[in-house]
Design an enzyme around this catalytic site. Structure first.
Site, PDB file in Angstrom:
ATOM      1  N   LYS A  54       0.845  -1.199   0.000  1.00  0.00           N
ATOM      2  CA  LYS A  54       0.000   0.000   0.000  1.00  0.00           C
ATOM      3  C   LYS A  54       0.880   1.249   0.000  1.00  0.00           C
ATOM      4  CE  LYS A  54      -3.855  -2.311   2.331  1.00  0.00           C
ATOM      5  NZ  LYS A  54      -4.552  -2.590   3.597  1.00  0.00           N
ATOM      6  N   GLN A  98      -4.298  -1.282   9.863  1.00  0.00           N
ATOM      7  CA  GLN A  98      -4.299  -2.621   9.265  1.00  0.00           C
ATOM      8  C   GLN A  98      -4.895  -3.627  10.247  1.00  0.00           C
ATOM      9  OE1 GLN A  98      -3.526  -3.233   6.056  1.00  0.00           O
ATOM     10  NE2 GLN A  98      -4.013  -5.391   6.295  1.00  0.00           N
ATOM     11  N   ASP A 121     -10.512   3.442   4.578  1.00  0.00           N
ATOM     12  CA  ASP A 121     -11.025   2.067   4.477  1.00  0.00           C
ATOM     13  C   ASP A 121     -12.560   2.043   4.437  1.00  0.00           C
ATOM     14  OD1 ASP A 121      -9.123  -0.030   4.340  1.00  0.00           O
ATOM     15  OD2 ASP A 121      -8.521   0.313   6.428  1.00  0.00           O
TER      16      ASP A 121
HETATM   17  N1  GUN Z   1      -7.121  -6.494   6.598  1.00  0.00           N
HETATM   18  C1  GUN Z   1      -7.613  -7.249   5.579  1.00  0.00           C
HETATM   19  N2  GUN Z   1      -8.170  -6.465   4.650  1.00  0.00           N
HETATM   20  C2  GUN Z   1      -8.035  -5.195   5.073  1.00  0.00           C
HETATM   21  C3  GUN Z   1      -8.405  -3.935   4.518  1.00  0.00           C
HETATM   22  O1  GUN Z   1      -9.004  -3.818   3.448  1.00  0.00           O
HETATM   23  N3  GUN Z   1      -8.068  -2.859   5.260  1.00  0.00           N
HETATM   24  C4  GUN Z   1      -7.436  -2.963   6.441  1.00  0.00           C
HETATM   25  N4  GUN Z   1      -7.168  -1.847   7.095  1.00  0.00           N
HETATM   26  N5  GUN Z   1      -7.080  -4.103   6.980  1.00  0.00           N
HETATM   27  C5  GUN Z   1      -7.383  -5.213   6.288  1.00  0.00           C
END
Ligand code: GUN
Length: 288
Positions: A54, A98, A121
């Site tokens: 990311k 995350q 998110d």
């Molecule tokens: N863990 C698994 N998928 C995601 C996501 O799309 N965003 C975040 N922040 N954590 C995750």
């Protein structure tokens, strides 16, 4: 006839290019560089890879990224303090915590603490509520990636029977809501199935578009797919033979009309949509 394989990686590269161009225009006009803060607590190897990807994508798109990396023993109070600091930091436009978080931390409390204007998110209840009411501020990254994959491949969604397998807050629930909304990229008839669904194969076989996010390696087999259906595999499972999806790819590709691979399907699109949200967040927080 074997299915057409939908190349999420190539599509993600195009979307990232579009966002990079818009980000450059925005920065040129305002002098503001969009900035994403990623919060990583603990040492989950998969999370480390996701966060690194990311951040790299942000930088390639001309945006800033900062990493807040903290030990697995971090307390909930410490994490809430950190979120508060990032909420107040005017140089940070997007905050991504995350998941999963260590057991001592209440995920719901943490996600609720993120400023909804920085919630790239789209996990904050305010943003989830807006999505349900079809007046979104941000769209959640993976569901938005799935929707873009369908729309940009001209796969008819309006009137189609979409079956979603999985009811998570991150994928199943929001993708079901987004595809049933009135308007472009929506108007589907949506059925949501999960681990307690009866006659699951019968229902999956009714899908024109089957979206699988159940988190079980190779769970969907060829007999569960209607010939010619579009199958979107959101699963990422680490097995002894490497990364595999929730769909038995080799068997299902002989039945489906279109199918996403793992890796190289939905995953790259999730990141592209995060960049889109980071730029949106910067715009929302910049006057003029
Ligand atoms: N863990 C698994 N998928 C995601 C996501 O799309 N965003 C975040 N922040 N954590 C995750």
């Amino acid at each position: 006839m074997a299915a057409t394989i939908l190349d999420g990686k190539a599509m993600a590269a195009r979307i990232r290019g579009e966002v990079a161009k818009e980000a450059a225009e925005f920065s040129g006009k305002t002098g503001v560089t969009p900035c994403l803060a990623a919060v990583l607590v603990g040492e989950n190897p998969a999370s480390e890879v996701y966060v690194r990807n990311k951040q790299k994508a942000c930088e390639l798109a001309g945006m800033k990224s900062v990493l807040e990396r903290h030990p697995a023993e971090m307390t909930e109070t410490q994490l809430l303090d950190l979120i508060d600091r990032l909420n107040r930091d005017r140089a940070v436009h997007g905050i991504l915590v995350q998941l999963p978080l260590p057991k001592q931390i209440d995920e719901t409390r943490v996600l609720e603490a993120v400023n909804p204007l920085k919630d790239v998110d789209a996990f904050h209840p305010e943003n989830v509520g807006r999505i349900v009411q079809n007046r979104p501020r941000f769209l959640p990254c993976t569901p938005h990636g799935v929707q873009q994959l369908l729309v940009r491949h001209n796969i008819p969604i309006a009137g189609a029977h979409v079956v979603v397998l999985g009811r998570s807050d991150i994928v199943g629930k929001p993708v079901a809501i987004m595809l049933m909304q009135r308007g472009q990229g929506g108007d589907a008839t949506v059925t949501v199935c999960h681990s307690r669904t009866k006659n699951l194969p019968d229902i999956l076989r009714q899908a024109d578009i089957l979206i699988v996010a159940i988190g079980k390696a190779n769970f969907v087999t060829a007999d569960m797919v209607k010939p010619g259906a579009t199958v979107i595999d959101v699963g990422i499972n680490r097995t002894e033979t490497g990364l595999v999806g929730d769909v038995d790819f080799d068997a299902v590709k002989e039945v489906a009309g279109m199918l996403t691979p793992v890796p190289g399907g939905v995953g790259p699109l999730t990141i592209a949509m995060l960049l889109r949200n980071t730029l949106t967040a910067a715009k929302l927080q910049t006057n003029g």
